[in-house]
Design a protein around this motif. Sequence first.
Motif, PDB file in Angstrom:
ATOM      1  N   TYR A   1       0.845  -1.194   0.000  1.00  0.00           N
ATOM      2  CA  TYR A   1       0.000   0.000   0.000  1.00  0.00           C
ATOM      3  C   TYR A   1       0.883   1.247   0.000  1.00  0.00           C
ATOM      4  N   PHE A   2       0.266   2.354  -0.368  1.00  0.00           N
ATOM      5  CA  PHE A   2       0.885   3.664  -0.240  1.00  0.00           C
ATOM      6  C   PHE A   2       0.315   4.336   0.998  1.00  0.00           C
ATOM      7  N   LEU A   3       1.181   4.938   1.807  1.00  0.00           N
ATOM      8  CA  LEU A   3       0.771   5.587   3.051  1.00  0.00           C
ATOM      9  C   LEU A   3       0.882   7.100   2.894  1.00  0.00           C
ATOM     10  N   PHE A   4      -0.241   7.790   3.143  1.00  0.00           N
ATOM     11  CA  PHE A   4      -0.256   9.252   3.072  1.00  0.00           C
ATOM     12  C   PHE A   4       0.333   9.790   4.374  1.00  0.00           C
ATOM     13  N   THR A   5       1.647   9.932   4.420  1.00  0.00           N
ATOM     14  CA  THR A   5       2.370  10.246   5.652  1.00  0.00           C
ATOM     15  C   THR A   5       2.027  11.599   6.271  1.00  0.00           C
ATOM     16  N   PRO A   6       1.636  12.652   5.525  1.00  0.00           N
ATOM     17  CA  PRO A   6       1.327  13.918   6.195  1.00  0.00           C
ATOM     18  C   PRO A   6       0.231  13.827   7.250  1.00  0.00           C
ATOM     19  N   LEU A   7      -0.668  12.861   7.124  1.00  0.00           N
ATOM     20  CA  LEU A   7      -1.749  12.718   8.097  1.00  0.00           C
ATOM     21  C   LEU A   7      -1.486  11.600   9.106  1.00  0.00           C
ATOM     22  N   LEU A   8      -0.310  10.987   9.055  1.00  0.00           N
ATOM     23  CA  LEU A   8      -0.003   9.916  10.001  1.00  0.00           C
ATOM     24  C   LEU A   8      -0.012  10.391  11.451  1.00  0.00           C
TER      25      LEU A   8
ATOM     26  N   GLY B   1      -6.548  17.674  -1.204  1.00  0.00           N
ATOM     27  CA  GLY B   1      -6.142  17.715  -2.607  1.00  0.00           C
ATOM     28  C   GLY B   1      -4.939  16.851  -2.896  1.00  0.00           C
ATOM     29  N   MET B   2      -4.091  16.632  -1.901  1.00  0.00           N
ATOM     30  CA  MET B   2      -2.883  15.822  -2.091  1.00  0.00           C
ATOM     31  C   MET B   2      -3.169  14.327  -2.043  1.00  0.00           C
ATOM     32  N   CYS B   3      -4.312  13.930  -1.497  1.00  0.00           N
ATOM     33  CA  CYS B   3      -4.654  12.500  -1.444  1.00  0.00           C
ATOM     34  C   CYS B   3      -4.668  11.912  -2.849  1.00  0.00           C
ATOM     35  N   LEU B   4      -4.255  10.656  -2.965  1.00  0.00           N
ATOM     36  CA  LEU B   4      -4.087  10.050  -4.291  1.00  0.00           C
ATOM     37  C   LEU B   4      -5.407   9.768  -4.998  1.00  0.00           C
ATOM     38  N   SER B   5      -6.440   9.476  -4.246  1.00  0.00           N
ATOM     39  CA  SER B   5      -7.682   9.040  -4.876  1.00  0.00           C
ATOM     40  C   SER B   5      -8.879   9.738  -4.247  1.00  0.00           C
ATOM     41  N   PHE B   6     -10.004   9.716  -4.957  1.00  0.00           N
ATOM     42  CA  PHE B   6     -11.252  10.245  -4.411  1.00  0.00           C
ATOM     43  C   PHE B   6     -11.708   9.409  -3.219  1.00  0.00           C
ATOM     44  N   ARG B   7     -11.404   8.143  -3.250  1.00  0.00           N
ATOM     45  CA  ARG B   7     -11.755   7.282  -2.113  1.00  0.00           C
ATOM     46  C   ARG B   7     -11.092   7.800  -0.846  1.00  0.00           C
ATOM     47  N   ASN B   8      -9.795   8.100  -0.901  1.00  0.00           N
ATOM     48  CA  ASN B   8      -9.097   8.622   0.267  1.00  0.00           C
ATOM     49  C   ASN B   8      -9.668   9.968   0.705  1.00  0.00           C
ATOM     50  N   ARG B   9      -9.969  10.829  -0.245  1.00  0.00           N
ATOM     51  CA  ARG B   9     -10.497  12.155   0.098  1.00  0.00           C
ATOM     52  C   ARG B   9     -11.836  12.043   0.826  1.00  0.00           C
ATOM     53  N   ILE B  10     -12.686  11.177   0.339  1.00  0.00           N
ATOM     54  CA  ILE B  10     -13.994  11.010   0.973  1.00  0.00           C
ATOM     55  C   ILE B  10     -13.848  10.421   2.372  1.00  0.00           C
ATOM     56  N   LEU B  11     -12.967   9.416   2.526  1.00  0.00           N
ATOM     57  CA  LEU B  11     -12.785   8.786   3.830  1.00  0.00           C
ATOM     58  C   LEU B  11     -12.201   9.765   4.850  1.00  0.00           C
ATOM     59  N   VAL B  12     -11.200  10.536   4.434  1.00  0.00           N
ATOM     60  CA  VAL B  12     -10.593  11.505   5.355  1.00  0.00           C
ATOM     61  C   VAL B  12     -11.606  12.579   5.743  1.00  0.00           C
ATOM     62  N   ALA B  13     -12.361  13.080   4.764  1.00  0.00           N
ATOM     63  CA  ALA B  13     -13.378  14.094   5.060  1.00  0.00           C
ATOM     64  C   ALA B  13     -14.434  13.543   6.019  1.00  0.00           C
ATOM     65  N   MET B  14     -14.818  12.290   5.840  1.00  0.00           N
ATOM     66  CA  MET B  14     -15.786  11.666   6.745  1.00  0.00           C
ATOM     67  C   MET B  14     -15.213  11.502   8.151  1.00  0.00           C
ATOM     68  N   ASP B  15     -13.919  11.180   8.247  1.00  0.00           N
ATOM     69  CA  ASP B  15     -13.280  11.067   9.564  1.00  0.00           C
ATOM     70  C   ASP B  15     -13.298  12.408  10.289  1.00  0.00           C
ATOM     71  N   TRP B  16     -12.964  13.471   9.585  1.00  0.00           N
ATOM     72  CA  TRP B  16     -12.980  14.802  10.196  1.00  0.00           C
ATOM     73  C   TRP B  16     -14.396  15.185  10.647  1.00  0.00           C
ATOM     74  N   ALA B  17     -15.373  14.873   9.803  1.00  0.00           N
ATOM     75  CA  ALA B  17     -16.765  15.171  10.170  1.00  0.00           C
ATOM     76  C   ALA B  17     -17.192  14.353  11.385  1.00  0.00           C
ATOM     77  N   LYS B  18     -16.770  13.111  11.434  1.00  0.00           N
ATOM     78  CA  LYS B  18     -17.128  12.238  12.567  1.00  0.00           C
ATOM     79  C   LYS B  18     -16.550  12.783  13.869  1.00  0.00           C
ATOM     80  N   VAL B  19     -15.295  13.232  13.832  1.00  0.00           N
ATOM     81  CA  VAL B  19     -14.675  13.795  15.034  1.00  0.00           C
ATOM     82  C   VAL B  19     -15.379  15.071  15.444  1.00  0.00           C
ATOM     83  N   TYR B  20     -15.773  15.890  14.483  1.00  0.00           N
ATOM     84  CA  TYR B  20     -16.427  17.166  14.788  1.00  0.00           C
ATOM     85  C   TYR B  20     -17.773  16.944  15.490  1.00  0.00           C
TER      86      TYR B  20
END
Length: 547
Positions: A134-141, A520-539
């Motif tokens: 897998y590829f790991l998006f390290t800025p959000l690690l 915008g730096m995420c590789l795929s739309f799948r990653n963007r949607i998942l990260v956005a959902m995580d942020w919304a869930k925490v909020y």
Amino acid sequence: MFASKSVVASSRALNAGASSARFARGARFFSSTKSISNIGQKAVVPVKPSLARRVVSTTLKVSLAALLAGTGYVSYELYREANPPPQIPQAATFANGSPRKTLVVLGTGWGSVSLLKHLDTSLYNVIVVSPRNYFLFTPLLPSTPVGTVELKSIVEPVRSITRSSPGEVHYYEAEAKDIDPVAKTVRIKSATKDHDYELDLNYDYLVVGVGAQPTTFGIPGVFENASFLKEIPDAQDIRTKIMNNIEKAATLSANDPERKRLLSFVVVGGGPTGVEFAAELQDYVDQDLSKWIPEISKEIKVTLVEALPNILNMFDKSLWQYAQDLFAMEKIDVKLKTMVKNVNSTTITAQCGDATEDIPYGLLVWATGNAPREVSKNLMAKLEQQNSRRGLLINDKMQLLGAEDSIWAIGDCTFFPGLFPTAQVAHQEAEYLTETLKQQYKIDQLKWEISKTTNATETSKLHSKLDRIVKQQKPFKYNHQGTLAYIGSEQAIADVAVGESKYQMAGSFTFLFWKSAYLGMCLSFRNRILVAMDWAKVYFLGRDSSV
């Protein structure tokens, strides 16, 4: 009899005529009455909607259109990612009979994956070797140990990346153990215990993007006791330690020194990784633990240790000063000009000037820098030109010194003056190398045509064309676009470069910019949607407080 029938018919006709006449008179009377009733009335003029109503109506229409268009675009991209087109299979030769060269890519980090995303893989027989699939998006690690972002949201499977390429790509879940630049082979060993194997891969061209490993600077006890923050298992280990320490401390009395030690979380390294993790950890304490276990949350102490006079030294002075002031408000203890000398299982021995201090800890996160991996060290030992301890030495065309004809190196495993081990540098190096490999394909094709041509005039033309392509190859030039860092309390700092101009930003608006940039730096739309959902869930729901 007939006379009576005739009389009846005549009377019916007379009655019908009388009825028609009465209907006609009634119609004329109704018409005249209606006309009389309209006398003296004004014509009805439509009322024009107010400006506010027109603005609201237009806004709703535009918003609906934008929503539909956005939904359609996202749906299309998700469908396209989930349904890649057929690939061109690998082959020994091209359609014209020329040999297809083998390109081996080591690693699945920023450099290697960015190369695979941009390269036309039908030009080579591409083989990818990496121990992680897998590829790991390290800025959000740094956001993952406390649950701000889930680990699955910032990984992209290698198979989905390679499957989206135009040409077939072979992948080995293995670790590169040794590289022979003379024989042009790579020795690989399986990364899975259930399927253990070793084999040699032949290559015509090799791209080394194996990244780096954390450096301990030879400080005793660091490797045995500290937790690093480079990979997914590191984040999982840190989260487990945080939760276990909190639960253990909850069973001890408030004046127990062991409780104080367990709730002392120390981060060594004032770069973006260390600062962002310390900020995320303090957010978790202030925003979530304070609700569920307020007594424990008040006793947790986050300490950041940095050997330099300030943290985030790659930023403008106004920005790192802003970050340090915010940390002071958040009660994060920042120890500057402090060097770690020794680490044991419970205590850090640090030196600040002439004074020595023992810092007890329950969790130690080490985020101080990079060191070459073993495969890089082995390769450097085989080449006389490789005399640096900081990484593989390359020239301004990403070519490995000592093996310029067949090996390129990109990303954190390399060292070149002025280039830093960041995702931004690796991404731009990969884009440059993509163009280089396209040019190399043209060069190889021309060389093959020259070897097959017997006509002197045609050979001369091909040589001229070959010389033009070689002269077109320009050195790599890094374009610094800026640096971002999250500093806690929903605030961030940004040092952005636009052309020749530079802009410094800090605060809550910059935090939104930080989020937008990372999405915008995420590789795929799948990653963007998942990260956005995580942020919304925490909020809306907060972070999870369980292991």
